[in-house]
Enzyme design. Sequence first.
Site, PDB file in Angstrom:
ATOM      1  N   PHE A 185       0.865  -1.192   0.000  1.00  0.00           N
ATOM      2  CA  PHE A 185       0.000   0.000   0.000  1.00  0.00           C
ATOM      3  C   PHE A 185       0.891   1.228   0.000  1.00  0.00           C
ATOM      4  O   PHE A 185       1.782   1.358   0.832  1.00  0.00           O
ATOM      5  CB  PHE A 185      -0.927   0.024   1.223  1.00  0.00           C
ATOM      6  CG  PHE A 185      -1.852   1.219   1.206  1.00  0.00           C
ATOM      7  CD1 PHE A 185      -3.018   1.196   0.452  1.00  0.00           C
ATOM      8  CD2 PHE A 185      -1.543   2.372   1.906  1.00  0.00           C
ATOM      9  CE1 PHE A 185      -3.855   2.302   0.399  1.00  0.00           C
ATOM     10  CE2 PHE A 185      -2.375   3.486   1.863  1.00  0.00           C
ATOM     11  CZ  PHE A 185      -3.537   3.447   1.108  1.00  0.00           C
ATOM     12  N   ASP A 226       9.341   2.332   1.248  1.00  0.00           N
ATOM     13  CA  ASP A 226       8.204   3.078   1.790  1.00  0.00           C
ATOM     14  C   ASP A 226       8.140   2.777   3.283  1.00  0.00           C
ATOM     15  O   ASP A 226       7.681   1.717   3.708  1.00  0.00           O
ATOM     16  CB  ASP A 226       6.924   2.628   1.079  1.00  0.00           C
ATOM     17  CG  ASP A 226       5.681   3.319   1.628  1.00  0.00           C
ATOM     18  OD1 ASP A 226       5.750   3.902   2.721  1.00  0.00           O
ATOM     19  OD2 ASP A 226       4.629   3.245   0.957  1.00  0.00           O
ATOM     20  N   LYS A 255       3.129   9.591   8.562  1.00  0.00           N
ATOM     21  CA  LYS A 255       2.501   9.081   9.783  1.00  0.00           C
ATOM     22  C   LYS A 255       3.154   9.579  11.082  1.00  0.00           C
ATOM     23  O   LYS A 255       2.897  10.683  11.519  1.00  0.00           O
ATOM     24  CB  LYS A 255       2.438   7.562   9.736  1.00  0.00           C
ATOM     25  CG  LYS A 255       1.337   7.028   8.796  1.00  0.00           C
ATOM     26  CD  LYS A 255       1.144   5.552   8.943  1.00  0.00           C
ATOM     27  CE  LYS A 255       0.054   5.004   8.024  1.00  0.00           C
ATOM     28  NZ  LYS A 255      -1.301   5.306   8.457  1.00  0.00           N
TER      29      LYS A 255
HETATM   30  C1  LIG Z   1       3.120   2.122   3.779  1.00  0.00           C
HETATM   31  C2  LIG Z   1       2.223   3.280   3.484  1.00  0.00           C
HETATM   32  N1  LIG Z   1       2.525   4.098   2.473  1.00  0.00           N
HETATM   33  C3  LIG Z   1       1.772   5.164   2.180  1.00  0.00           C
HETATM   34  C4  LIG Z   1       0.622   5.446   2.885  1.00  0.00           C
HETATM   35  C5  LIG Z   1      -0.216   6.630   2.531  1.00  0.00           C
HETATM   36  O1  LIG Z   1      -0.046   7.619   3.504  1.00  0.00           O
HETATM   37  P1  LIG Z   1      -1.081   8.842   3.564  1.00  0.00           P
HETATM   38  O2  LIG Z   1      -2.406   8.277   3.956  1.00  0.00           O
HETATM   39  O3  LIG Z   1      -0.476   9.755   4.597  1.00  0.00           O
HETATM   40  O4  LIG Z   1      -1.120   9.465   2.223  1.00  0.00           O
HETATM   41  C6  LIG Z   1       0.260   4.611   3.956  1.00  0.00           C
HETATM   42  C7  LIG Z   1      -0.953   4.856   4.729  1.00  0.00           C
HETATM   43  O5  LIG Z   1      -1.482   4.007   5.384  1.00  0.00           O
HETATM   44  C8  LIG Z   1       1.080   3.497   4.256  1.00  0.00           C
HETATM   45  O6  LIG Z   1       0.790   2.659   5.261  1.00  0.00           O
END
Ligand SMILES: Cc1ncc(COP(=O)(O)O)c(C=O)c1O
Length: 407
Positions: A148, A233, A262
């Site tokens: 994700f 990520d 986050k």
């Molecule tokens: C691994 C990862 N990348 C990207 C995101 C996206 O982050 P945002 O919701 O701050 O755009 C999330 C959100 O849960 C995530 O867990």
Amino acid sequence: MLAAMTPKISPDGNAGIAARGASVLLQNYRPQPIALVRGQGCRVEDADGNRYLDLMGGIATAVLGHCHPKLVRALEDQAKRLWHVSNLFTTEPQIALAERIVRHSFADRVFFCNSGAEANEAALKLARRWHRDRGDDRFEIVAFEGGFHGRTLFTVSATGTPAYWKGFEPLVPGIRHAPYGDLAATEALLGDATAAILVEPLQGEGGVRPAPDGFLRGLRELADANGCLLLFDEVQTGIGRTGTLFAYEQSGVAPDVMTLAKALGGGIPIGAMCASERVAGALVPGTHASTFGGNPLACACACAVLDVLIEDGVLEHGRRMGAFLGEQLGKLAARLGDAVVETRGAGLLRAVELREPAAGVVDRCREQGVLVITAGERVVRLAPPLIVEQSELEEGLAVLEKAIAAG
Ligand SMILES: Cc1ncc(COP(=O)(O)O)c(C=O)c1O
């Protein structure tokens, strides 16, 4: 429900606030039937005055719990000084934050934005641009099933679960997905057009799945052999969540780019793309920007987050609590027998995979005063603040065990 500890602060109560939201908010969320109005440490309170133990930390964001005094002070101090002037001027809080990230990671340079999706968007754009500057039109991204990466079109295209992008096609072209953990399948997708490999060191939304041993190292080797970039990520895993400040530290290899969001702001919106010197130069003036990126309020707060984690020993405390949680979840699974498929995770990002859907367990926990979330249909996820105490974990686990047993 837990007894009300303090007077109500909203005259509308949970139901009244939810009804107001139902009439004016876009209905793209399905919120739980409580409206949270304040928090302190690992406890939050709803509009009816019920208190909850928060073991989800704003989806792995409130790393120091709610209203940590040092974060409140950092925000108040900055709020009295300067809020926002844009990147047409230099402001010190973002430099101070970048200095901290550079000091504690592989990264040499940092770009600030406002969310995880934006940080990944920047990383993906950087990867394409870096190749373009070398006279090479590589554009493909290899990402992973179950991954994700956010909700912008590029990041949702990179997200390896069709439910997130169904109906938004055509997606950004050139994104290919390999099974997570499968180096041979990844290698088979790499070619002359590959710009980057994008991977979470532990898949959060995809069910709290840690990378198998050697997987990240193998990806580093594949990326180097192919000539593409390696992007980690760490939006969910970064800032102490898995026991080290960044999850990649446990793999023995570093990426070319790491994204954060986050927990970086402890609850204040901020994202970051952190790059090595070798690749950072791809984004020259005019190529990428964000109006709010590097906002002084967000950066002052994020500086305080890192200072408290590192200098006040919270990172170390979180690591100990993570080990305790992992151990206790293993025992809980053994006691519950068939109801549990397995427990997994790292640090204070842990999960219990159930045989049955997890939504009922989340509801029963909330009704008994404990907040947890799912990570996929049959997975209960725990991501408590790193300040959580052992007694709070014990309290939460007792409720969780009963909630699973009652299923
Ligand atoms: C691994 C990862 N990348 C990207 C995101 C996206 O982050 P945002 O919701 O701050 O755009 C999330 C959100 O849960 C995530 O867990």
